[in-house]
Write a protein that holds these residues in place. Structure first.
Motif, PDB file in Angstrom:
ATOM      1  N   ASP A 203       0.835  -1.201   0.000  1.00  0.00           N
ATOM      2  CA  ASP A 203       0.000   0.000   0.000  1.00  0.00           C
ATOM      3  C   ASP A 203       0.871   1.253   0.000  1.00  0.00           C
ATOM      4  O   ASP A 203       1.928   1.299   0.648  1.00  0.00           O
ATOM      5  CB  ASP A 203      -0.894   0.034   1.247  1.00  0.00           C
ATOM      6  CG  ASP A 203      -2.101  -0.864   1.113  1.00  0.00           C
ATOM      7  OD1 ASP A 203      -2.277  -1.458   0.029  1.00  0.00           O
ATOM      8  OD2 ASP A 203      -2.865  -0.977   2.092  1.00  0.00           O
ATOM      9  N   TRP A 204       0.423   2.268  -0.697  1.00  0.00           N
ATOM     10  CA  TRP A 204       1.080   3.577  -0.669  1.00  0.00           C
ATOM     11  C   TRP A 204       0.378   4.415   0.396  1.00  0.00           C
ATOM     12  O   TRP A 204      -0.818   4.662   0.317  1.00  0.00           O
ATOM     13  CB  TRP A 204       0.985   4.223  -2.045  1.00  0.00           C
ATOM     14  CG  TRP A 204       1.378   5.680  -2.100  1.00  0.00           C
ATOM     15  CD1 TRP A 204       2.122   6.360  -1.186  1.00  0.00           C
ATOM     16  CD2 TRP A 204       1.042   6.635  -3.122  1.00  0.00           C
ATOM     17  NE1 TRP A 204       2.279   7.669  -1.558  1.00  0.00           N
ATOM     18  CE2 TRP A 204       1.621   7.873  -2.735  1.00  0.00           C
ATOM     19  CE3 TRP A 204       0.314   6.556  -4.301  1.00  0.00           C
ATOM     20  CZ2 TRP A 204       1.492   9.029  -3.513  1.00  0.00           C
ATOM     21  CZ3 TRP A 204       0.188   7.700  -5.065  1.00  0.00           C
ATOM     22  CH2 TRP A 204       0.766   8.917  -4.683  1.00  0.00           C
ATOM     23  N   ILE A 205       1.124   4.821   1.427  1.00  0.00           N
ATOM     24  CA  ILE A 205       0.552   5.626   2.494  1.00  0.00           C
ATOM     25  C   ILE A 205       1.334   6.930   2.645  1.00  0.00           C
ATOM     26  O   ILE A 205       2.510   7.010   2.296  1.00  0.00           O
ATOM     27  CB  ILE A 205       0.504   4.874   3.835  1.00  0.00           C
ATOM     28  CG1 ILE A 205       1.925   4.642   4.393  1.00  0.00           C
ATOM     29  CG2 ILE A 205      -0.262   3.579   3.731  1.00  0.00           C
ATOM     30  CD1 ILE A 205       1.932   4.165   5.835  1.00  0.00           C
ATOM     31  N   GLU A 206       0.646   7.934   3.186  1.00  0.00           N
ATOM     32  CA  GLU A 206       1.261   9.208   3.543  1.00  0.00           C
ATOM     33  C   GLU A 206       1.021   9.459   5.020  1.00  0.00           C
ATOM     34  O   GLU A 206      -0.120   9.392   5.480  1.00  0.00           O
ATOM     35  CB  GLU A 206       0.651  10.349   2.731  1.00  0.00           C
ATOM     36  CG  GLU A 206       1.151  10.470   1.304  1.00  0.00           C
ATOM     37  CD  GLU A 206       0.613  11.715   0.630  1.00  0.00           C
ATOM     38  OE1 GLU A 206       0.769  12.814   1.201  1.00  0.00           O
ATOM     39  OE2 GLU A 206       0.017  11.581  -0.456  1.00  0.00           O
ATOM     40  N   MET A 207       2.088   9.740   5.755  1.00  0.00           N
ATOM     41  CA  MET A 207       1.982  10.057   7.168  1.00  0.00           C
ATOM     42  C   MET A 207       2.987  11.177   7.471  1.00  0.00           C
ATOM     43  O   MET A 207       4.136  10.922   7.839  1.00  0.00           O
ATOM     44  CB  MET A 207       2.268   8.819   8.020  1.00  0.00           C
ATOM     45  CG  MET A 207       1.699   8.894   9.420  1.00  0.00           C
ATOM     46  SD  MET A 207       1.750   7.286  10.243  1.00  0.00           S
ATOM     47  CE  MET A 207       0.787   7.649  11.716  1.00  0.00           C
ATOM     48  N   PRO A 208       2.563  12.443   7.289  1.00  0.00           N
ATOM     49  CA  PRO A 208       3.497  13.568   7.430  1.00  0.00           C
ATOM     50  C   PRO A 208       4.185  13.632   8.790  1.00  0.00           C
ATOM     51  O   PRO A 208       5.326  14.099   8.880  1.00  0.00           O
ATOM     52  CB  PRO A 208       2.596  14.791   7.208  1.00  0.00           C
ATOM     53  CG  PRO A 208       1.438  14.272   6.415  1.00  0.00           C
ATOM     54  CD  PRO A 208       1.221  12.867   6.887  1.00  0.00           C
ATOM     55  N   VAL A 254      -7.107   0.887  -6.489  1.00  0.00           N
ATOM     56  CA  VAL A 254      -8.136  -0.104  -6.798  1.00  0.00           C
ATOM     57  C   VAL A 254      -9.148   0.460  -7.794  1.00  0.00           C
ATOM     58  O   VAL A 254      -9.632  -0.249  -8.676  1.00  0.00           O
ATOM     59  CB  VAL A 254      -8.846  -0.562  -5.505  1.00  0.00           C
ATOM     60  CG1 VAL A 254     -10.051  -1.424  -5.824  1.00  0.00           C
ATOM     61  CG2 VAL A 254      -7.873  -1.319  -4.609  1.00  0.00           C
ATOM     62  N   SER A 255      -9.467   1.763  -7.663  1.00  0.00           N
ATOM     63  CA  SER A 255     -10.480   2.373  -8.534  1.00  0.00           C
ATOM     64  C   SER A 255     -10.035   2.444  -9.982  1.00  0.00           C
ATOM     65  O   SER A 255     -10.865   2.494 -10.893  1.00  0.00           O
ATOM     66  CB  SER A 255     -10.814   3.780  -8.038  1.00  0.00           C
ATOM     67  OG  SER A 255      -9.717   4.661  -8.242  1.00  0.00           O
ATOM     68  N   GLY A 256      -8.721   2.487 -10.225  1.00  0.00           N
ATOM     69  CA  GLY A 256      -8.224   2.570 -11.594  1.00  0.00           C
ATOM     70  C   GLY A 256      -8.129   3.982 -12.120  1.00  0.00           C
ATOM     71  O   GLY A 256      -7.802   4.185 -13.294  1.00  0.00           O
ATOM     72  N   GLY A 257      -8.401   4.979 -11.285  1.00  0.00           N
ATOM     73  CA  GLY A 257      -8.306   6.374 -11.709  1.00  0.00           C
ATOM     74  C   GLY A 257      -7.566   7.205 -10.686  1.00  0.00           C
ATOM     75  O   GLY A 257      -7.666   6.958  -9.480  1.00  0.00           O
TER      76      GLY A 257
END
Length: 424
Positions: A203-208, A254-257
């Protein structure tokens, strides 16, 4: 074993060798018996059960089959056989019995865990599960059962009552909580993360807060490792993902967009009503010909119906270059091969700022790959920056050093020109 021993003595074998052979023959017999019973259980009994389940009209028993409740239950049979024959080895009877009991307990825990998961799956087939989920309660029961099973196993190895062990653990609970605080927090967080499917490896996550912006490469009891896009590694405590907020981009993947949300800032001084010449020019633009024709007809009918005095452009309705440009942007995106037409697609006007009037594109690309996404986005804005002057619109930009230098040169030229005129 005595029967085997007596038979071997009848053949005139040495007593010491007879003891060894009798033990080996008995072990071999028990092993073969376990293999045969296991084979019969899995190849015959389970096949019969599977056939019965798959051919009846009841749906919930299929879930038990999918969760392998019966498959795991079949492992108890060999352990029962070993426990039954443990008395034939007096010197090792206690060890064999404890081992068999521990194996039976472990299998029982696995069967119970599978049954609880199957029960939750069956419950999810009912509409009430959307209003009152029981997954959290199932997890609490699973944890409690595994803890109790571990206590029973330890008590069996020690030869003590499980209640004695429980009382001792109760006295040490405060110390254990203090010593293993991080591990316990990580364990609870790991269970919650897995149960709620909050993060997965990849998974690609962001946690500043932790300067993390990248892909998860490892999830352990205490930490989650994130490989940032600059190839550095950020280690985040597992419980931080429960207590703090973070952004997971899995939904986008997952949405593809992938969303484009960027604005063009139009200089408000260049906004004006369209002249006849401008309208005729816009009609030659492929995406706007039908739009301009229909709008002209709509506006003319409105002004005629309301008897609008067209001597002043303030009266009635009229086309503006900013409105036509906004329509062009919308039609352009609708025909762009890199923009998804199934997701939200709009061009909207935001509140004016000191940097001009923002025209924001809110759309989604049909490819989530980073390089392709950036290429599509750049191509779109390259085109829009280039065509804006065709609508007699100016893109706002703060004056640069070069602008001031050109202004000073023009001003100096005018001063020199005036000086020459005065001299002459």
């Amino acid at each position: 074993m005595k029967l085997i021993y007596d038979r071997l003595l009848e053949y005139g074998m040495d007593p010491d060798l007879t003891d060894f052979l009798a033990v080996m023959i008995l072990i071999l017999f028990i092993g073969i018996l376990c293999i045969v019973t296991n084979f019969i259980t899995k190849k015959v009994v389970l096949r019969v059960i599977t056939h019965i389940i798959t051919n009846n009209k009841i749906e919930w028993d299929n879930v038990l089959l999918e969760r392998k409740v019966f498959h795991r239950l079949s492992h108890i049979v060999p352990a029962i056989i070993v426990y039954y024959f443990s008395s034939t080895f007096p010197d090792f009877q206690s060890v064999i019995e404890k081992g068999a009991v521990i194996y039976i307990i472990i299998v029982g825990l696995m069967v119970t865990n599978s049954f609880l998961e199957a029960f939750n799956d069956i419950y999810l087939t009912f509409e009430i599960s959307k209003i009152k989920p029981i997954k959290g309660y199932i997890q609490v029961i699973q944890i409690s059962i595994f803890i109790l099973g571990g206590i029973v196993i330890i008590a069996n190895l020690m030869g003590e009552s499980p209640f004695i062990l429980l009382s001792g653990i109760g006295a040490l609970s405060a110390v254990l909580l203090l010593v293993f605080k991080d591990s316990l927090l990580g364990l609870v967080a790991g269970i919650q993360l897995a149960a709620n499917d909050m993060v997965r490896v990849g998974d690609w996550i962001e946690m500043p807060k932790y300067d993390a912006d990248g892909d998860i490469i490892d999830i352990s009891l205490n930490t989650v490792k994130v490989q940032n896009f600059d190839k550095t590694i950020t280690t985040i405590p597992s419980y931080a993902l429960i207590s703090d907020s973070f952004k997971n981009w899995r939904g986008m993947q997952v949405s593809g967009g992938r969303r484009i949300k960027r604005s063009l800032f139009i200089d408000t001084k260049s906004i004006k009503f369209c002249t006849e010449e401008m309208i005729e020019k816009f009609k030659t633009i492929q995406y706007l010909s039908e739009y301009i024709t229909s709008k002209e007809q709509e506006i003319a009918e409105y002004n005629t119906r309301h008897e609008i005095n067209l001597d002043n452009p303030v009266n009635g309705r009229a086309l503006t270059n900013i409105g036509v440009f906004r329509a062009y942007m919308n039609y352009y995106l609708q025909h762009h091969p890199g923009i998804s037409q199934e997701m939200t697609l709009l061009v909207r006007q935001l509140a004016p700022t000191e940097n001009g009037l923002p025209l924001e594109i809110y759309a989604f690309t049909n490819d989530i790959r980073w390089d392709v996404y950036e290429s599509i986005q750049s191509d779109i804005f390259d085109h829009l920056f280039a065509v804006a002057p065709e609508f007699e619109l100016l893109i706002f930009q703060n004056p640069s050093g070069n602008d001031f230098r050109n202004m000073m040169e023009d001003f100096g030229g005018k001063i020199r020109g005036r000086g020459t005129d005065n001299y002459s």
